[in-house]
Every structure is written in C-alpha cells, then in structure tokens.
Design a protein around this motif. Structure first.
Motif, PDB file in Angstrom:
ATOM      1  N   GLY A  47       0.802  -1.265  -0.068  1.00  0.00           N
ATOM      2  CA  GLY A  47      -0.118  -0.280  -0.191  1.00  0.00           C
ATOM      3  C   GLY A  47       0.808   1.291  -0.040  1.00  0.00           C
ATOM      4  O   GLY A  47       0.435   2.118  -0.668  1.00  0.00           O
ATOM      5  N   GLY A  70       2.318   1.711  -3.344  1.00  0.00           N
ATOM      6  CA  GLY A  70       1.524   2.182  -4.029  1.00  0.00           C
ATOM      7  C   GLY A  70       1.338   3.636  -4.176  1.00  0.00           C
ATOM      8  O   GLY A  70       0.804   4.309  -5.054  1.00  0.00           O
ATOM      9  N   LYS A  97       0.339   0.905  -9.752  1.00  0.00           N
ATOM     10  CA  LYS A  97      -0.826   0.113  -9.571  1.00  0.00           C
ATOM     11  C   LYS A  97      -0.817  -1.146  -9.471  1.00  0.00           C
ATOM     12  O   LYS A  97      -1.372  -1.670  -8.687  1.00  0.00           O
ATOM     13  CB  LYS A  97      -1.506   0.242 -11.342  1.00  0.00           C
ATOM     14  CG  LYS A  97      -2.602   1.066 -11.905  1.00  0.00           C
ATOM     15  CD  LYS A  97      -3.178   0.922 -13.128  1.00  0.00           C
ATOM     16  CE  LYS A  97      -1.956   1.070 -14.160  1.00  0.00           C
ATOM     17  NZ  LYS A  97      -2.577   0.990 -15.501  1.00  0.00           N
ATOM     18  N   HIS A 126      -0.910  -1.661  -5.591  1.00  0.00           N
ATOM     19  CA  HIS A 126      -2.360  -1.951  -4.917  1.00  0.00           C
ATOM     20  C   HIS A 126      -3.028  -2.980  -5.122  1.00  0.00           C
ATOM     21  O   HIS A 126      -3.765  -3.523  -4.465  1.00  0.00           O
ATOM     22  CB  HIS A 126      -3.058  -0.639  -5.660  1.00  0.00           C
ATOM     23  CG  HIS A 126      -2.765   0.975  -5.158  1.00  0.00           C
ATOM     24  ND1 HIS A 126      -2.785   1.032  -3.756  1.00  0.00           N
ATOM     25  CD2 HIS A 126      -2.291   1.795  -5.642  1.00  0.00           C
ATOM     26  CE1 HIS A 126      -2.244   2.275  -3.645  1.00  0.00           C
ATOM     27  NE2 HIS A 126      -1.964   2.812  -4.577  1.00  0.00           N
ATOM     28  N   GLN A 151      -4.456  -5.260  -2.557  1.00  0.00           N
ATOM     29  CA  GLN A 151      -5.907  -5.782  -2.537  1.00  0.00           C
ATOM     30  C   GLN A 151      -6.050  -7.473  -2.473  1.00  0.00           C
ATOM     31  O   GLN A 151      -6.854  -7.767  -1.789  1.00  0.00           O
ATOM     32  CB  GLN A 151      -6.515  -5.507  -3.864  1.00  0.00           C
ATOM     33  CG  GLN A 151      -8.080  -5.709  -3.898  1.00  0.00           C
ATOM     34  CD  GLN A 151      -8.618  -5.248  -5.206  1.00  0.00           C
ATOM     35  OE1 GLN A 151      -7.993  -4.658  -6.158  1.00  0.00           O
ATOM     36  NE2 GLN A 151      -9.946  -5.419  -5.405  1.00  0.00           N
ATOM     37  N   ARG A 181     -12.530  -0.667   0.935  1.00  0.00           N
ATOM     38  CA  ARG A 181     -12.170  -0.714  -0.401  1.00  0.00           C
ATOM     39  C   ARG A 181     -13.605  -0.972  -1.233  1.00  0.00           C
ATOM     40  O   ARG A 181     -13.777  -0.376  -2.409  1.00  0.00           O
ATOM     41  CB  ARG A 181     -11.321  -1.851  -0.834  1.00  0.00           C
ATOM     42  CG  ARG A 181     -10.690  -1.900  -2.149  1.00  0.00           C
ATOM     43  CD  ARG A 181      -9.603  -3.104  -2.527  1.00  0.00           C
ATOM     44  NE  ARG A 181      -8.363  -3.144  -1.723  1.00  0.00           N
ATOM     45  CZ  ARG A 181      -7.613  -2.315  -2.225  1.00  0.00           C
ATOM     46  NH1 ARG A 181      -7.522  -1.778  -3.560  1.00  0.00           N
ATOM     47  NH2 ARG A 181      -6.394  -2.258  -1.794  1.00  0.00           N
ATOM     48  N   GLN A 194      -9.343   4.068  -7.857  1.00  0.00           N
ATOM     49  CA  GLN A 194      -8.139   4.846  -7.315  1.00  0.00           C
ATOM     50  C   GLN A 194      -8.490   5.373  -5.987  1.00  0.00           C
ATOM     51  O   GLN A 194      -7.287   5.052  -5.245  1.00  0.00           O
ATOM     52  CB  GLN A 194      -7.725   5.974  -8.117  1.00  0.00           C
ATOM     53  CG  GLN A 194      -7.043   5.557  -9.420  1.00  0.00           C
ATOM     54  CD  GLN A 194      -6.513   6.788 -10.207  1.00  0.00           C
ATOM     55  OE1 GLN A 194      -7.304   7.861 -10.504  1.00  0.00           O
ATOM     56  NE2 GLN A 194      -5.296   6.703 -10.761  1.00  0.00           N
ATOM     57  N   ASP A 238      -8.061   2.132  -3.711  1.00  0.00           N
ATOM     58  CA  ASP A 238      -6.718   1.801  -3.520  1.00  0.00           C
ATOM     59  C   ASP A 238      -6.247   2.617  -2.087  1.00  0.00           C
ATOM     60  O   ASP A 238      -5.512   2.342  -1.452  1.00  0.00           O
ATOM     61  CB  ASP A 238      -5.992   1.915  -4.732  1.00  0.00           C
ATOM     62  CG  ASP A 238      -6.297   0.809  -5.753  1.00  0.00           C
ATOM     63  OD1 ASP A 238      -6.869  -0.060  -5.338  1.00  0.00           O
ATOM     64  OD2 ASP A 238      -5.998   1.084  -6.934  1.00  0.00           O
ATOM     65  N   LYS A 239      -6.371   4.149  -2.601  1.00  0.00           N
ATOM     66  CA  LYS A 239      -5.604   5.101  -1.540  1.00  0.00           C
ATOM     67  C   LYS A 239      -6.178   4.835  -0.101  1.00  0.00           C
ATOM     68  O   LYS A 239      -5.421   4.692   0.613  1.00  0.00           O
ATOM     69  CB  LYS A 239      -6.176   6.402  -1.881  1.00  0.00           C
ATOM     70  CG  LYS A 239      -4.964   6.974  -2.718  1.00  0.00           C
ATOM     71  CD  LYS A 239      -5.258   8.627  -2.944  1.00  0.00           C
ATOM     72  CE  LYS A 239      -4.341   9.217  -4.114  1.00  0.00           C
ATOM     73  NZ  LYS A 239      -4.747  10.649  -4.305  1.00  0.00           N
ATOM     74  N   ALA A 294      -4.962   1.783   1.499  1.00  0.00           N
ATOM     75  CA  ALA A 294      -3.599   1.630   1.686  1.00  0.00           C
ATOM     76  C   ALA A 294      -3.255   2.477   2.980  1.00  0.00           C
ATOM     77  O   ALA A 294      -2.570   1.994   3.868  1.00  0.00           O
ATOM     78  CB  ALA A 294      -2.705   2.386   0.789  1.00  0.00           C
ATOM     79  N   GLU A 327      -6.931 -10.018 -10.983  1.00  0.00           N
ATOM     80  CA  GLU A 327      -7.088  -8.569 -10.652  1.00  0.00           C
ATOM     81  C   GLU A 327      -6.455  -7.747 -11.674  1.00  0.00           C
ATOM     82  O   GLU A 327      -7.158  -6.618 -12.232  1.00  0.00           O
ATOM     83  CB  GLU A 327      -6.678  -8.135  -9.245  1.00  0.00           C
ATOM     84  CG  GLU A 327      -7.119  -6.885  -8.674  1.00  0.00           C
ATOM     85  CD  GLU A 327      -8.580  -6.522  -8.886  1.00  0.00           C
ATOM     86  OE1 GLU A 327      -9.367  -7.376  -8.502  1.00  0.00           O
ATOM     87  OE2 GLU A 327      -8.985  -5.620  -9.134  1.00  0.00           O
ATOM     88  N   ARG A 366      -8.510  -5.316 -14.308  1.00  0.00           N
ATOM     89  CA  ARG A 366      -8.261  -3.857 -14.241  1.00  0.00           C
ATOM     90  C   ARG A 366      -7.655  -3.472 -15.656  1.00  0.00           C
ATOM     91  O   ARG A 366      -7.786  -2.317 -16.050  1.00  0.00           O
ATOM     92  CB  ARG A 366      -7.135  -3.470 -13.272  1.00  0.00           C
ATOM     93  CG  ARG A 366      -7.683  -3.442 -11.887  1.00  0.00           C
ATOM     94  CD  ARG A 366      -6.742  -3.016 -10.908  1.00  0.00           C
ATOM     95  NE  ARG A 366      -7.134  -2.913  -9.583  1.00  0.00           N
ATOM     96  CZ  ARG A 366      -6.893  -2.294  -8.519  1.00  0.00           C
ATOM     97  NH1 ARG A 366      -5.831  -1.248  -8.893  1.00  0.00           N
ATOM     98  NH2 ARG A 366      -7.088  -2.597  -7.328  1.00  0.00           N
TER      99      ARG A 366
END
Lengths: 249, 145
Positions: free
Chosen positions: A82, A85, A91, A94, A98, A150, A157, A160-161, A164, A231, A235
């Motif tokens: 995290g 990332g 990417k 992350h 995940q 999440r 995005q 993810d942030k 993390a 994943e 993505r």
C-alpha cells in the motif's frame, strides 16, 4: 537527492510483465506447496512425538503457528505494498495489497479458531480477553475493515488510496501482537522460537513445524499470485495485450 | 526519488509514526488494565483491589493441593517465588492443573485474605518435549536431590 530503485522494481510495476512472470513461477510454487504441506502434516500429525503435558492436542501447533505467522506477514506485505502504491503511484502495488486482504482475513480466522480449539482442553477456556488474543482479533477486524473500505468506493483509485492508508495505520498492531506476551501478563505462552535462543522444543517437533511454515508461505504465494493475476486482467481489460490474450484462448 | 515521491514518503512515515505514538500512549496509560492477572506479590503488597473480581496468576505450590473428600472443593497455594496466595475453588479443574504448573484463577479476595476462585485456567509455558525426555529429566532431577 535522487534515489534510483533497481531495474526489477520498475519491471514489477508493469501489469503485463507481472502476468507473464507469475505465470512461469506459479507451477513451481504449487508443486512446492503440495509437497511441503503433505510432508509437514503427515510428519507433524503422525510421526512427531506427543507433548509430555498436552499429549496429542499440541499437534494443532502445526496449523496454528503457521497460520498466525502468515496472518501477520500477510498484513505487513499488504501495508508495505500500500505504501509503495501511494508513494510511486504504482498500480501493481495496489493490486498486490488488494489480493492480500481476503487471504489475510481467512488465515487470521484459522489462527483464532485453531487457538480456541486448543485453548479449551489446555487452558480450560475457548477464549480469554488477554492481550495476545485480543490483538489478534483486532488484526482480523483490520483486515475486514480494509476489505469493507475498499468496497465502499466506486472509483478504483480512491479505493486503493483509502485501503492503503487504513492498512498503514493498522501496522502499529503488528508489534503489539508480537510483544504482547512480553509486555503484559497474558494467558497465552511466550514465543517458543526466538532469534537469540535455541528453540524450547526438540528438533523432531520443530522440523515438521518449519516445513509446515514454509508450505504455508508457498500456499500463500500461490493464492496471492492467482488473485493478483485475476485482478490484473480485470483492471487491464481494455488494453491490447489482455484483448490479445483473451482471443488466443 | 523525485521530490513529490519524497514528500509522499514523509507523509506516510508520519501517519505510521503518529498512529504508533497515539496507540503507544493509550496502552501506556491502560497498562495495568491490559495485564490479564495480578501476581502473588502484587496481591500480598495490596496492589490488587479487594472485593471486586480479579484474576491472580502463579505457580501451584508443591504439596499445597488439598481436595475435600465429599465435594469438588480444592484448596491450594499460588506463588511467584516471592509471596504466596491461598486459593479455594469448587469445580472441575483443567487437565493441565497440577503442582508446579502455572495457573490463572478468577475470583475475589475475601476478608480472611483467601482468594475465592470461580474459574481456574491452566497456563501453558513455551516448552514442549516428548514424554520420554520429560521422564528422563525428572529422573535426573530426583537423582540430584
């Protein structure tokens, strides 16, 4: 100051490179996990000697200890991924973070459940609110929190942030789990294995345990890579290499 | 590292350090409440509250276990190798309960300074060994006496 990271660090950042590289590694890890887990469980459950006080019930150690170690390693991996990332806007990091969350939650449940099953005959209680058990339960809640957070975002995005940052805040729990048995009086016993002293267990007991720990790590790597590959495909659905890959199937 | 990334690294480090500091201070102030049990010395020194439910932990003193012939009542002494606490308990003890074993008892101190336990848990230590080795070690210890 400009710090250059090594070449592989940037290669790992490419989803396509990761997909191809992990595809090559996967069969090896699957084979290693099957061999280590079968050797370790047969050895530990059938051939290792019983304990002088607990008898055969101590054998749950061959699942409980690897599961507990892995639950913490998996969390650290998730938090570090995290952080990478967040800092490098990577990417792939992350995606890794995940993929860690669901596995970590499951293995933390395994650790808590096996501990409770062992605790009933040994201690006389399924559950005690001591520092070790409680901090381990907090770890499970952190995993669940990261997964839920999440899921709460539409935008990948922001998801993810947020995930993390939460996993980084929760990182403080890892040393608490580790040292809880030394800092406070707990019902849970202190560590049998330490870096400085020789194990408080004979080799015919800890060798199968070591094999199980390595087997669990290989199993974790397999699951992590599989989830991350899936994943990546999801993505990167719109990119030409994924389109080409799907057509070639 | 570009200045932008460096800045993000610093932000992340401060999040981790900041949350550790907060949690550390909270735990420092809660220190006594996080301990699962009081030791025999703490009770003898009057550090444990009287009349409320507490836990006491220690080793069962060799030769102190006395069982009543007509009930499940057991009395024994707990020690931390400095002070002793006398405990009375009525009920079924865990399998690992024996003299020299670490245990944790939950209950209240009565006026006579005897701990009235309502639950007894066995504490396992970090040592594991096969029964044969345990027996030879015991035999050696007997021989040394």
């Amino acid at each position: 100051m400009r710090l250059r990271m090594p070449q592989w660090f940037y290669q790992l950042a490419s989803p396509r490179w990761f997909y191809e590289f992990s595809g090559k590694l996967l069969p090896w890890f699957i084979a290693a996990a099957i061999i280590l887990l079968s050797v370790g469980s047969v050895w530990g459950l059938m051939f290792a000697p019983a304990d002088y006080q607990q008898g055969n019930s101590f054998r749950i150690i061959y699942v409980h200890v690897p599961a507990s170690i892995l639950a913490q390693s998996c969390y650290m991996l998730m938090a570090v991924a995290g952080a990478i990332g967040l800092i490098w806007k990577m990417k792939m990091a992350h995606v890794m973070a995940q993929s860690c969350a669901a596995f970590g939650a499951s293995i933390a449940i395994v650790s808590l459940a096996t501990g409770a099953i062992w605790g009933k005959p040994t201690w006389g209680a399924w559950w005690v609110w001591d520092a070790r058990l409680t901090s381990m339960l907090v770890l499970l809640f952190l995993y669940v929190g990261v997964i839920a957070l999440r899921g709460a975002f539409e935008n990948a995005q922001s998801a993810d942030k947020a995930a993390a940052v939460l996993s980084l805040v929760g990182l403080v729990n890892i040393p608490i789990i580790k040292y809880s048995v030394e800092w406070w009086n707990t019902l849970h016993q202190p560590a049998t294995f330490t870096v400085t002293e020789k194990p408080a267990m004979p080799p015919e007991m800890w060798i199968p345990l070591l094999i199980m720990v390595l087997g669990f790590y290989c199993f974790f790597s397999v699951i992590l890579m599989q989830r991350a590959r899936l994943e990546v495909l999801q993505r990167e659905m719109k990119t030409s290499w994924v389109q080409a890959l799907i057509k070639s199937l | 590292m570009t200045p932008k990334r460096k800045k993000r690294l610093i932000i992340i480090l401060s999040i981790v350090l900041g949350s550790s500091l907060i949690v550390g201070l909270v735990m420092y102030s809660l220190n006594q409440n996080i301990n699962l049990f009081y030791s025999a010395s703490q009770i003898a020194n009057g550090e444990a509250p009287v009349g409320t439910r507490i836990r006491v932990g220690g080793m069962v003193v060799d030769g102190s276990v006395k069982r009543a012939s007509d009930s499940l009542r057991v009395s024994f002494a707990l020690t931390d190798y400095e002070k002793q606490v006398n405990v009375v308990f009525t009920g079924i003890l865990p399998d690992l309960f024996r003299e020299g074993q670490g245990i944790i008892a939950q209950g209240k101190m009565d006026e006579n300074g005897i701990f009235q336990a309502i639950e007894v848990l066995a504490k396992h230590d970090e040592n594991y060994m096969p029964p044969e080795i345990a027996e030879t070690m015991k035999a050696k210890q007997e021989a040394m006496k």
